[in-house]
Design a protein around this motif. Structure first.
Motif, PDB file in Angstrom:
ATOM      1  N   ARG A 182       0.808  -1.290   0.027  1.00 29.15           N
ATOM      2  CA  ARG A 182       0.007  -0.009  -0.079  1.00 29.15           C
ATOM      3  C   ARG A 182       0.788   1.346  -0.054  1.00 29.15           C
ATOM      4  O   ARG A 182       0.571   2.264  -0.567  1.00 29.15           O
ATOM      5  CB  ARG A 182      -0.937   0.110   1.161  1.00 29.15           C
ATOM      6  N   THR A 183       2.024   1.275   0.648  1.00 25.98           N
ATOM      7  CA  THR A 183       2.810   2.425   0.604  1.00 25.98           C
ATOM      8  C   THR A 183       3.488   2.694  -0.552  1.00 25.98           C
ATOM      9  O   THR A 183       3.757   3.744  -1.046  1.00 25.98           O
ATOM     10  CB  THR A 183       4.056   2.003   1.769  1.00 25.98           C
ATOM     11  N   ALA A 184       3.878   1.343  -1.231  1.00 21.87           N
ATOM     12  CA  ALA A 184       4.346   1.637  -2.765  1.00 21.87           C
ATOM     13  C   ALA A 184       3.352   2.315  -3.689  1.00 21.87           C
ATOM     14  O   ALA A 184       3.572   3.065  -4.480  1.00 21.87           O
ATOM     15  CB  ALA A 184       4.809   0.437  -3.325  1.00 21.87           C
ATOM     16  N   GLU A 185       2.191   1.808  -3.511  1.00 17.82           N
ATOM     17  CA  GLU A 185       1.021   2.285  -4.258  1.00 17.82           C
ATOM     18  C   GLU A 185       0.699   3.840  -4.085  1.00 17.82           C
ATOM     19  O   GLU A 185       0.395   4.480  -4.872  1.00 17.82           O
ATOM     20  CB  GLU A 185      -0.289   1.323  -4.061  1.00 17.82           C
ATOM     21  N   VAL A 186       0.625   4.338  -2.892  1.00 17.77           N
ATOM     22  CA  VAL A 186       0.418   5.604  -2.476  1.00 17.77           C
ATOM     23  C   VAL A 186       1.196   6.398  -2.999  1.00 17.77           C
ATOM     24  O   VAL A 186       1.425   7.644  -3.444  1.00 17.77           O
ATOM     25  CB  VAL A 186       0.321   5.770  -0.995  1.00 17.77           C
ATOM     26  N   LEU A 187       2.735   5.911  -2.933  1.00 17.80           N
ATOM     27  CA  LEU A 187       3.836   6.819  -3.263  1.00 17.80           C
ATOM     28  C   LEU A 187       4.088   7.116  -4.767  1.00 17.80           C
ATOM     29  O   LEU A 187       4.390   7.983  -5.312  1.00 17.80           O
ATOM     30  CB  LEU A 187       5.264   6.381  -2.675  1.00 17.80           C
ATOM     31  N   GLY A 188       3.903   5.770  -5.537  1.00 20.99           N
ATOM     32  CA  GLY A 188       4.033   5.877  -7.014  1.00 20.99           C
ATOM     33  C   GLY A 188       2.823   5.418  -7.853  1.00 20.99           C
ATOM     34  O   GLY A 188       3.081   5.240  -8.924  1.00 20.99           O
ATOM     35  N   GLY A 189       1.835   4.872  -7.203  1.00 16.01           N
ATOM     36  CA  GLY A 189       0.669   4.607  -8.037  1.00 16.01           C
ATOM     37  C   GLY A 189       0.928   3.238  -8.767  1.00 16.01           C
ATOM     38  O   GLY A 189       1.880   2.552  -8.304  1.00 16.01           O
ATOM     39  N   LYS A 190       0.252   2.815  -9.544  1.00 18.69           N
ATOM     40  CA  LYS A 190       0.223   1.641 -10.448  1.00 18.69           C
ATOM     41  C   LYS A 190       1.539   1.594 -11.455  1.00 18.69           C
ATOM     42  O   LYS A 190       2.049   0.667 -11.419  1.00 18.69           O
ATOM     43  CB  LYS A 190      -0.768   1.594 -11.473  1.00 18.69           C
ATOM     44  N   ASP A 191       2.031   2.926 -11.614  1.00 22.74           N
ATOM     45  CA  ASP A 191       3.245   2.691 -12.323  1.00 22.74           C
ATOM     46  C   ASP A 191       4.653   2.277 -11.521  1.00 22.74           C
ATOM     47  O   ASP A 191       5.368   1.347 -12.129  1.00 22.74           O
ATOM     48  CB  ASP A 191       3.649   4.328 -12.978  1.00 22.74           C
ATOM     49  N   LEU A 192       4.477   2.701 -10.618  1.00 25.19           N
ATOM     50  CA  LEU A 192       5.701   2.097  -9.245  1.00 25.19           C
ATOM     51  C   LEU A 192       5.448   0.695  -9.111  1.00 25.19           C
ATOM     52  O   LEU A 192       6.474  -0.126  -9.155  1.00 25.19           O
ATOM     53  CB  LEU A 192       5.596   2.874  -8.225  1.00 25.19           C
ATOM     54  N   LEU A 193       4.119   0.112  -8.828  1.00 22.83           N
ATOM     55  CA  LEU A 193       3.979  -1.126  -8.667  1.00 22.83           C
ATOM     56  C   LEU A 193       4.557  -1.976  -9.964  1.00 22.83           C
ATOM     57  O   LEU A 193       5.087  -3.205 -10.148  1.00 22.83           O
ATOM     58  CB  LEU A 193       2.413  -1.469  -8.517  1.00 22.83           C
ATOM     59  N   HIS A 194       4.179  -1.398 -11.115  1.00 27.12           N
ATOM     60  CA  HIS A 194       4.652  -2.093 -12.474  1.00 27.12           C
ATOM     61  C   HIS A 194       5.871  -2.136 -12.618  1.00 27.12           C
ATOM     62  O   HIS A 194       6.502  -3.216 -12.976  1.00 27.12           O
ATOM     63  CB  HIS A 194       3.882  -1.448 -13.622  1.00 27.12           C
TER      64      HIS A 194
END
Length: 280
Positions: A182-194
């Protein structure tokens, strides 16, 4: 009656000894030997056979033997090179190469652009259809095996990294993983998760632990809000407490407005596609 020896019976011995010819010795030096001792004459049983072979060789001078293909030199142009490759069996164009059918694992597909490039390179190299088919039949399974090996290695690494996290966090591992995600998603959104998935950085324990350490700042302090329509401080702990209420978890007492309020709280606290209870 005088017995005939092998030496006198050998027609080569009738040749004068002074007839000599140059010959390469075993050490590479040039020596002069009697013509009658030349190795090439050993293949002829009689003088007549040797003479006929000589006459035939003279007639063949300047002629191209059947099946002979002259290799182009550095001064030859594209036409001579193309003629040489054609004589060897190269098709007229790259699409003339027929590639064998190979069973592919589920989810795999050979891109047409790759096949076109493969045929084009083979054509430039002057390969024959048989050579191209054999090369393709060897190379493609090798690529598939290599890919399968890399995938297995990646899975092994992921399991190993996850096991190292479990060794430290024990029963808190699922919550820690959820916080990191959730932290990664909040910080960078779907692009960061990808990006984390594509680079496999998201499988590394150090990366997961780093995001999990930022969770208190990002998910609670940073995302904590009064919440429109709440009238109270919104937090993960508060939502967890509300999910224990019969109006949420008891089918007989379920209150749609209360359930909607909890869902709205999660949406505000955790932006993104989040389903309450799926990770808590």
């Amino acid at each position: 009656m005088t017995k005939t020896t092998n030496a006198t019976a050998d027609w080569r011995m009738t040749m004068p000894e002074e007839w000599t010819v140059k010959q390469l010795a075993e050490d590479g030096s040039e020596v002069e030997i009697p013509l009658r001792e030349h190795p090439a004459l050993r293949d002829y049983k009689t003088k007549d056979e040797a003479v006929k072979a000589l006459v035939h060789a003279q007639r063949m001078l300047g002629k191209t033997p059947e099946g002979y293909v002259r290799m182009p030199g550095k001064d030859d142009g594209p036409e001579q090179v193309a003629a040489f490759y054609a004589a060897l069996g190269r098709p007229e164009a790259p699409d003339g190469y027929a590639l064998p059918e190979i069973d592919l694992p589920d989810g795999f597909e050979v891109q047409e652009a790759m096949l076109e490039g493969f045929r084009s390179i083979a054509f430039d190299l002057g390969l024959t259809p048989e050579q191209v088919a054999g090369l393709y039949q060897w190379f493609l399974p090798l690529v598939l095996d290599t890919h399968a090996g890399l995938e297995a290695e990646a899975r092994q690494l992921k399991d190993s990294e996850l096991e190292s996290l479990r060794a430290v966090h024990r029963g808190e591992t699922p919550r820690m993983l959820d916080n990191a995600l959730r932290t990664a998603e909040v910080l960078g959104g779907k692009d960061l998760l990808h990006a984390l998935d594509q680079t496999r950085a998201g499988d590394r324990a150090a990366v997961i632990a780093a995001f999990a350490k930022m969770a208190p700042l990002v998910l609670e302090s940073g995302m904590r809000t009064s919440g429109s329509g709440w009238g109270e401080e919104l937090s993960r702990e508060k939502l967890r407490e509300m999910m224990q209420d019969p109006r949420y978890h008891d089918p007989l007492k379920r209150d749609p407005e209360f359930v909607a309020k909890i869902r709205k709280g999660f949406e505000q606290l955790y932006p993104g596609d989040y389903i309450p209870g799926s990770r808590l």
